[in-house]
Design an enzyme around this catalytic site. Structure first.
Site, PDB file in Angstrom:
ATOM      1  N   LEU A  54       0.829  -1.121   0.049  1.00  0.00           N
ATOM      2  CA  LEU A  54       0.000  -0.087  -0.196  1.00  0.00           C
ATOM      3  C   LEU A  54       0.785   1.244  -0.160  1.00  0.00           C
ATOM      4  O   LEU A  54       1.932   1.258   0.520  1.00  0.00           O
ATOM      5  CB  LEU A  54      -1.014  -0.108   1.183  1.00  0.00           C
ATOM      6  CG  LEU A  54      -1.806  -1.171   1.350  1.00  0.00           C
ATOM      7  CD1 LEU A  54      -2.848  -0.915   2.588  1.00  0.00           C
ATOM      8  CD2 LEU A  54      -2.713  -1.436  -0.093  1.00  0.00           C
ATOM      9  N   GLY A  99       1.008  -5.139   1.272  1.00  0.00           N
ATOM     10  CA  GLY A  99      -0.111  -5.262   0.452  1.00  0.00           C
ATOM     11  C   GLY A  99       0.410  -5.833  -0.935  1.00  0.00           C
ATOM     12  O   GLY A  99      -0.461  -6.279  -1.615  1.00  0.00           O
ATOM     13  N   GLU A 124       3.504  -5.514   8.311  1.00  0.00           N
ATOM     14  CA  GLU A 124       2.772  -4.752   8.950  1.00  0.00           C
ATOM     15  C   GLU A 124       3.444  -4.273  10.429  1.00  0.00           C
ATOM     16  O   GLU A 124       3.714  -2.903  10.617  1.00  0.00           O
ATOM     17  CB  GLU A 124       1.309  -4.663   8.951  1.00  0.00           C
ATOM     18  CG  GLU A 124       0.716  -4.340   7.516  1.00  0.00           C
ATOM     19  CD  GLU A 124       0.792  -5.691   6.754  1.00  0.00           C
ATOM     20  OE1 GLU A 124       1.497  -6.592   6.937  1.00  0.00           O
ATOM     21  OE2 GLU A 124       0.166  -5.565   5.452  1.00  0.00           O
TER      22      GLU A 124
HETATM   23  C1  LIG Z   1      -6.859  -4.135  13.751  1.00  0.00           C
HETATM   24  C2  LIG Z   1      -6.142  -3.406  12.718  1.00  0.00           C
HETATM   25  C3  LIG Z   1      -7.412  -2.771  11.992  1.00  0.00           C
HETATM   26  C4  LIG Z   1      -7.058  -2.001  10.828  1.00  0.00           C
HETATM   27  C5  LIG Z   1      -6.210  -1.973   9.955  1.00  0.00           C
HETATM   28  C6  LIG Z   1      -5.428  -0.614  10.118  1.00  0.00           C
HETATM   29  C7  LIG Z   1      -4.420  -0.469   9.682  1.00  0.00           C
HETATM   30  C8  LIG Z   1      -3.774  -1.080   8.513  1.00  0.00           C
HETATM   31  C9  LIG Z   1      -3.172  -0.260   7.664  1.00  0.00           C
HETATM   32  C10 LIG Z   1      -2.244  -0.518   6.851  1.00  0.00           C
HETATM   33  C11 LIG Z   1      -1.824  -1.611   6.035  1.00  0.00           C
HETATM   34  C12 LIG Z   1      -0.973  -1.468   5.166  1.00  0.00           C
HETATM   35  C13 LIG Z   1      -0.148  -2.519   4.412  1.00  0.00           C
HETATM   36  C14 LIG Z   1       0.948  -2.128   3.410  1.00  0.00           C
HETATM   37  O1  LIG Z   1       0.998  -2.739   2.450  1.00  0.00           O
HETATM   38  S1  LIG Z   1       1.782  -0.950   4.196  1.00  0.00           S
HETATM   39  C15 LIG Z   1       3.197  -0.579   2.978  1.00  0.00           C
HETATM   40  C16 LIG Z   1       4.609  -1.725   3.333  1.00  0.00           C
HETATM   41  N1  LIG Z   1       5.537  -1.629   2.702  1.00  0.00           N
HETATM   42  C17 LIG Z   1       6.798  -1.546   2.874  1.00  0.00           C
HETATM   43  O2  LIG Z   1       7.065  -1.865   4.271  1.00  0.00           O
HETATM   44  C18 LIG Z   1       7.887  -1.502   1.820  1.00  0.00           C
HETATM   45  C19 LIG Z   1       8.721  -0.309   2.041  1.00  0.00           C
HETATM   46  N2  LIG Z   1       9.603  -0.166   0.902  1.00  0.00           N
HETATM   47  C20 LIG Z   1      10.791  -0.842   0.766  1.00  0.00           C
HETATM   48  O3  LIG Z   1      11.024  -1.705   1.718  1.00  0.00           O
HETATM   49  C21 LIG Z   1      11.551  -0.505  -0.230  1.00  0.00           C
HETATM   50  O4  LIG Z   1      11.242   0.756  -0.924  1.00  0.00           O
HETATM   51  C22 LIG Z   1      11.582  -1.626  -1.581  1.00  0.00           C
HETATM   52  C23 LIG Z   1      12.255  -2.860  -0.907  1.00  0.00           C
HETATM   53  C24 LIG Z   1      10.168  -1.926  -2.038  1.00  0.00           C
HETATM   54  C25 LIG Z   1      12.449  -1.033  -2.547  1.00  0.00           C
HETATM   55  O5  LIG Z   1      13.633  -0.666  -2.091  1.00  0.00           O
HETATM   56  P1  LIG Z   1      14.443   0.422  -2.971  1.00  0.00           P
HETATM   57  O6  LIG Z   1      15.926   0.407  -2.315  1.00  0.00           O
HETATM   58  O7  LIG Z   1      14.571  -0.130  -4.415  1.00  0.00           O
HETATM   59  O8  LIG Z   1      13.810   1.408  -3.121  1.00  0.00           O
HETATM   60  P2  LIG Z   1      13.495   2.800  -1.998  1.00  0.00           P
HETATM   61  O9  LIG Z   1      14.699   3.712  -2.248  1.00  0.00           O
HETATM   62  O10 LIG Z   1      13.413   2.212  -0.785  1.00  0.00           O
HETATM   63  O11 LIG Z   1      12.303   3.460  -2.456  1.00  0.00           O
HETATM   64  C26 LIG Z   1      12.077   4.333  -3.438  1.00  0.00           C
HETATM   65  C27 LIG Z   1      11.078   5.482  -3.097  1.00  0.00           C
HETATM   66  O12 LIG Z   1       9.729   4.882  -3.119  1.00  0.00           O
HETATM   67  C28 LIG Z   1       9.235   4.968  -1.608  1.00  0.00           C
HETATM   68  N3  LIG Z   1       8.489   3.939  -1.136  1.00  0.00           N
HETATM   69  C29 LIG Z   1       8.847   3.060  -0.866  1.00  0.00           C
HETATM   70  N4  LIG Z   1       7.910   2.047  -0.520  1.00  0.00           N
HETATM   71  C30 LIG Z   1       6.698   2.699  -0.570  1.00  0.00           C
HETATM   72  C31 LIG Z   1       5.400   2.556  -0.224  1.00  0.00           C
HETATM   73  N5  LIG Z   1       4.805   1.336   0.242  1.00  0.00           N
HETATM   74  N6  LIG Z   1       4.470   3.672  -0.015  1.00  0.00           N
HETATM   75  C32 LIG Z   1       5.121   4.736  -0.572  1.00  0.00           C
HETATM   76  N7  LIG Z   1       6.368   5.143  -1.073  1.00  0.00           N
HETATM   77  C33 LIG Z   1       7.388   4.264  -0.869  1.00  0.00           C
HETATM   78  C34 LIG Z   1      10.391   5.587  -0.802  1.00  0.00           C
HETATM   79  O13 LIG Z   1      10.345   6.452   0.269  1.00  0.00           O
HETATM   80  C35 LIG Z   1      11.255   6.242  -1.987  1.00  0.00           C
HETATM   81  O14 LIG Z   1      11.015   7.453  -1.881  1.00  0.00           O
HETATM   82  P3  LIG Z   1      11.686   8.781  -2.396  1.00  0.00           P
HETATM   83  O15 LIG Z   1      12.214   8.500  -3.984  1.00  0.00           O
HETATM   84  O16 LIG Z   1      12.702   8.784  -1.297  1.00  0.00           O
HETATM   85  O17 LIG Z   1      10.960   9.932  -2.273  1.00  0.00           O
END
Ligand SMILES: CC/C=C\C/C=C\C/C=C\C=C\CC(=O)SCCNC(=O)CCNC(=O)[C@H](O)C(C)(C)COP(=O)(O)OP(=O)(O)OC[C@H]1O[C@@H](n2cnc3c(N)ncnc32)[C@H](O)[C@@H]1OP(=O)(O)O
Length: 248
Positions: A54, A99, A124
């Site tokens: 997400l 996600g 998460e």
């Molecule tokens: C009882 C409960 C009741 C209710 C529920 C309540 C809440 C639940 C709510 C939410 C549930 C959410 C589920 C999700 O999916 S949360 C997202 C989880 N994702 C992650 O943890 C992944 C994070 N990203 C990474 O680990 C890395 O980016 C990578 C491994 C995917 C890629 O690595 P790279 O080295 O290739 O790239 P980066 O330099 O890290 O990233 C580039 C760029 O992209 C931005 N970014 C990365 N991931 C996200 C994201 N998920 N969303 C938005 N943006 C993201 C990162 O910040 C970099 O941005 P900049 O270029 O620096 O601006």
């Protein structure tokens, strides 16, 4: 044989923004309504990344109305994928946390590229947030209760061999064979008469989907209360800052 390919393309990391979720649902609906298609391969156009899950920027510092619209779109995509009449095969050609992993878990079969960097799982808790009950149900239905309990609490991201061992994916293959493997698996699934396979899929999945359908609005309200908490907003900001600082 009536197979479409949906390639996620939202660089740099295929995060599931509101726009991506909406477009995905529209594409899927078109394919469902076009009887020439019986199967879809879901894959990524971003090298090394299936989906970063997400879009954290959609859940951070926005209005209540925006959170509600976003969460409804997340629910909608999950319901459409989980109950799709099409055969869905995930050709996972990159890392797939949270996600991203969930999206692949809604498919009927998962082929993962054998690259030690391509971790997948519902991480998460490591962000200080909680996987909703329907995320949890999807994982339990795939890997079983005990594995899911441990994986969810610890926010485990499994490398390919581990993902295969716990049943999170069905096959791990060399990276250049992910697509061809997905195609041959598709042929096997399409050899089964559609009506029998679809009814069986429904039998297996509808009880899980119905739990969300029956309380969709309540689930949105719960999400709103949860995501608006100062402590949760702070956790998300810290996590996003860490991702951004990685480069610096
Ligand atoms: C009882 C409960 C009741 C209710 C529920 C309540 C809440 C639940 C709510 C939410 C549930 C959410 C589920 C999700 O999916 S949360 C997202 C989880 N994702 C992650 O943890 C992944 C994070 N990203 C990474 O680990 C890395 O980016 C990578 C491994 C995917 C890629 O690595 P790279 O080295 O290739 O790239 P980066 O330099 O890290 O990233 C580039 C760029 O992209 C931005 N970014 C990365 N991931 C996200 C994201 N998920 N969303 C938005 N943006 C993201 C990162 O910040 C970099 O941005 P900049 O270029 O620096 O601006």
């Amino acid at each position: 044989m009536g197979v479409a390919v949906i390639k996620l393309k939202n660089p740099p990391v295929n995060s599931l923004s509101l726009e991506v979720l909406t477009e995905f649902v529209i594409s899927l609906e078109k394919l469902e309504n076009d009887k020439t298609f019986r199967g879809v391969i879901v894959t990524s156009d971003c090298p090394g990344i299936f989906s970063a899950g997400l879009d954290l920027t959609e859940m951070c510092g926005k209005s209540q109305a925006h959170y509600a619209e976003y969460w409804r779109a997340v629910q909608e995509l999950w319901l459409r994928l989980y109950l799709s009449n099409l055969v869905l095969i995930a050709a996972i050609n990159g890392v797939s946390p949270a996600g991203g992993c969930l999206m692949s878990l809604t498919c009927d079969y998962r082929v993962l590229a054998d690259n030690p960097k391509y971790n997948m799982g519902l991480n998460e808790t490591l962000l200080g947030i909680v996987a909703p009950s329907w995320f949890k149900d999807t994982l339990v239905n795939t890997v079983g209760h005990r594995t899911a309990e441990r994986a969810l609490q610890l926010g485990l991201l499994f490398p390919p061999a581990e993902a295969l061992r716990v049943g999170m994916v069905d096959q791990v293959v060399p990276e250049d064979q992910v697509h061809s493997t997905a195609l041959s698996v598709m042929a096997q699934w399409l050899a089964v008469p559609d009506h029998a396979r679809q009814l069986t899929k429904n039998l297996m999945r509808k009880p899980t989907a119905d739990r969300l359908v029956k309380q969709r609005d309540a689930d949105i309200q719960y999400f709103l209360r949860f995501i608006s908490r100062d402590s949760i907003q702070k956790s998300l900001r810290v996590y996003l800052d860490k991702l951004r600082q990685k480069k610096g």
